[in-house]
Design a protein around this motif. Structure first.
Motif, PDB file in Angstrom:
ATOM      1  N   THR A 270      -7.867   5.312  -0.185  1.00  0.00           N
ATOM      2  CA  THR A 270      -6.639   5.555   0.704  1.00  0.00           C
ATOM      3  C   THR A 270      -6.416   4.363   1.356  1.00  0.00           C
ATOM      4  O   THR A 270      -4.890   3.447   1.555  1.00  0.00           O
ATOM      5  N   GLN A 274      -2.850   3.096  -0.529  1.00  0.00           N
ATOM      6  CA  GLN A 274      -1.677   4.211  -0.654  1.00  0.00           C
ATOM      7  C   GLN A 274      -1.761   3.363   0.592  1.00  0.00           C
ATOM      8  O   GLN A 274      -0.527   3.011   0.552  1.00  0.00           O
ATOM      9  N   SER A 290     -10.692   8.372   9.822  1.00  0.00           N
ATOM     10  CA  SER A 290     -10.776   9.335   9.092  1.00  0.00           C
ATOM     11  C   SER A 290     -12.322  10.321   9.139  1.00  0.00           C
ATOM     12  O   SER A 290     -11.934  11.606   9.301  1.00  0.00           O
ATOM     13  N   ASN A 299     -10.057  19.558   6.057  1.00  0.00           N
ATOM     14  CA  ASN A 299      -8.882  19.829   5.684  1.00  0.00           C
ATOM     15  C   ASN A 299      -7.917  18.267   6.112  1.00  0.00           C
ATOM     16  O   ASN A 299      -6.980  18.310   5.939  1.00  0.00           O
ATOM     17  N   ASP A 301      -5.835  15.507   6.585  1.00  0.00           N
ATOM     18  CA  ASP A 301      -5.105  14.189   5.851  1.00  0.00           C
ATOM     19  C   ASP A 301      -4.338  13.223   6.286  1.00  0.00           C
ATOM     20  O   ASP A 301      -3.363  14.067   6.826  1.00  0.00           O
ATOM     21  N   LEU A 303      -2.625  11.174   6.309  1.00  0.00           N
ATOM     22  CA  LEU A 303      -1.682  10.303   5.433  1.00  0.00           C
ATOM     23  C   LEU A 303      -0.197  11.984   5.860  1.00  0.00           C
ATOM     24  O   LEU A 303       1.464  10.797   5.106  1.00  0.00           O
ATOM     25  N   GLN A 304      -0.754  12.889   5.677  1.00  0.00           N
ATOM     26  CA  GLN A 304       0.435  13.556   6.114  1.00  0.00           C
ATOM     27  C   GLN A 304       0.637  14.024   7.967  1.00  0.00           C
ATOM     28  O   GLN A 304       1.481  14.245   8.750  1.00  0.00           O
ATOM     29  N   ASN A 305      -0.218  12.338   8.346  1.00  0.00           N
ATOM     30  CA  ASN A 305       0.650  12.907   9.985  1.00  0.00           C
ATOM     31  C   ASN A 305       1.323  11.324  10.469  1.00  0.00           C
ATOM     32  O   ASN A 305       0.860   9.674  10.083  1.00  0.00           O
ATOM     33  N   PRO A 306       2.033  11.505  10.203  1.00  0.00           N
ATOM     34  CA  PRO A 306       3.296  10.261  10.698  1.00  0.00           C
ATOM     35  C   PRO A 306       2.740   9.177  11.483  1.00  0.00           C
ATOM     36  O   PRO A 306       3.345   7.988  11.342  1.00  0.00           O
ATOM     37  N   VAL A 309      -0.291   7.369  10.363  1.00  0.00           N
ATOM     38  CA  VAL A 309       0.284   5.952   9.557  1.00  0.00           C
ATOM     39  C   VAL A 309       1.632   5.056   9.950  1.00  0.00           C
ATOM     40  O   VAL A 309       0.747   4.218   9.792  1.00  0.00           O
ATOM     41  N   TYR A 334      -5.442  16.985  16.522  1.00  0.00           N
ATOM     42  CA  TYR A 334      -7.032  17.862  15.697  1.00  0.00           C
ATOM     43  C   TYR A 334      -8.224  18.108  16.757  1.00  0.00           C
ATOM     44  O   TYR A 334      -8.477  18.170  17.653  1.00  0.00           O
TER      45      TYR A 334
END
Length: 335
Positions: A270, A274, A290, A299, A301, A303-306, A309, A334
């Protein structure tokens, strides 16, 4: 067929460039001393960073990381413990013994033997190392240019890009542009060689024909782009595992070596493919964050957390600051 003159005999014969009655060269492995790994490896003790119960990937990675920190004595212990299951560790041991013990015939002999054993197991790093040993010679090993060339070719055939580049330069300097073109084309397909069109434009029709024929014969023997990427990632996973372990020794507690490997590999993939993170420090930080997120939510992710990123893609932030901010976001996101 001058362009094929320096190639291994099997390839040369396949291309009908050598006489079938030419004497068979001694197999490369038969030029090496007969070594037993158990007697070859130095006697080492466990240390604060490496225990014999640890898996080989972790031992190798920590050894490489310690070597990078100039902790050569503990690096040697880690690498020696890894070597029976992780051949590349011997290539690093060869470097480590020189860094730890300095110069001299005994040090040179140890380094040569580490490389020789790893080369006998088809390790391209060690094969490239033997090229340098035989090219220059030292107090322990006499120079042998012909043998050096053969080890260089074998390392190149096993996909070592540095060996391939060295071969390309060698053939250019020795008036064999067709052979140089063949290797440059192989290198171009596996990682890019922008100078290929310029060299191709300089070739005569005969040189280009010979180069294309040689390329067609060599190409199936060299690992393809995906195989090389897989091998590189395998080594990177060990490298980053060791770096993270040194900095965060409890991060991987409670998971199996396979789970750890899978976690680190996903994070490395990643981070590099990415997020395209530009520094080792930021990749390491992404692995840590990570794993922390996985502990809170299997679960998760990132990459789904702006926010995550954005932090990792902020070129103005240093690695330590990226790690601190990302950890705070994970703690909030989380629970």
């Amino acid at each position: 067929m001058k362009a094929f003159a320096a190639l291994p005999l099997a390839l040369c014969t396949m291309l009908a460039a050598c006489s079938p009655t030419a004497p068979q060269p001694v197999p490369l492995n038969d030029t090496l001393p007969k070594l037993d790994l158990q007697t070859l490896l130095p006697a080492v003790e466990e240390n604060a960073h490496c225990k014999r119960a640890m898996d080989a990937e972790m031992l190798h990675g920590v050894g490489v990381a310690l070597q990078g920190e100039q902790n050569y004595t503990e690096a040697k212990a880690c690498l020696a413990m890894a070597a029976p299951s992780y051949t590349r560790a011997l290539c690093f041991l060869a470097t480590n013994v020189s860094l730890e013990e300095g110069d001299g015939p005994e040090v040179e002999r140890k380094a040569f033997h580490y490389q020789a054993y790893a080369a006998s197991q088809n390790d391209s790093c060690a094969e490239f190392g033997l090229y340098f040993v035989y090219r220059r010679g030292d107090e322990a090993t006499p120079a042998d240019p012909a043998l050096a060339q053969r080890w260089l070719e074998r390392s190149a055939l096993h996909g070592n890009a540095n060996a391939q580049r060295t071969l390309i330069q060698h053939y250019q300097q020795h008036g064999q542009p067709g052979t140089s073109y063949a290797w440059l084309k192989i290198l171009d397909e596996r990682g890019g060689a922008p100078e290929l069109p310029a060299l191709k434009a300089k070739l005569s029709a005969q040189q280009l024909s010979e180069g294309e024929a040689l390329y067609a014969a060599l190409n199936p023997q060299v690992p393809n782009r995906q195989q090389l990427k897989d091998e590189e990632r395998h080594l990177l996973v060990a490298f980053y595992t060791g770096m993270v372990q040194l900095a965060h020794p409890t991060l991987f507690a409670g998971i199996t070596p396979q789970q750890r490997h899978d976690t680190v590999k996903r994070a490395v993939d990643t981070a590099l493919d990415q997020l395209e993170l530009p520094t080792v420090g930021k990749v390491k930080a992404y692995i840590v964050v990570s794993q922390l997120a996985q502990r809170k939510d299997a679960n998760a992710d990132l990459l789904q957390n702006p926010q995550i990123v954005a932090v990792f893609r902020d070129d103005k932030l240093k690695s330590a600051e990226v790690l601190s901010r990302a950890k705070a976001i994970v703690d909030q996101a989380y629970n």
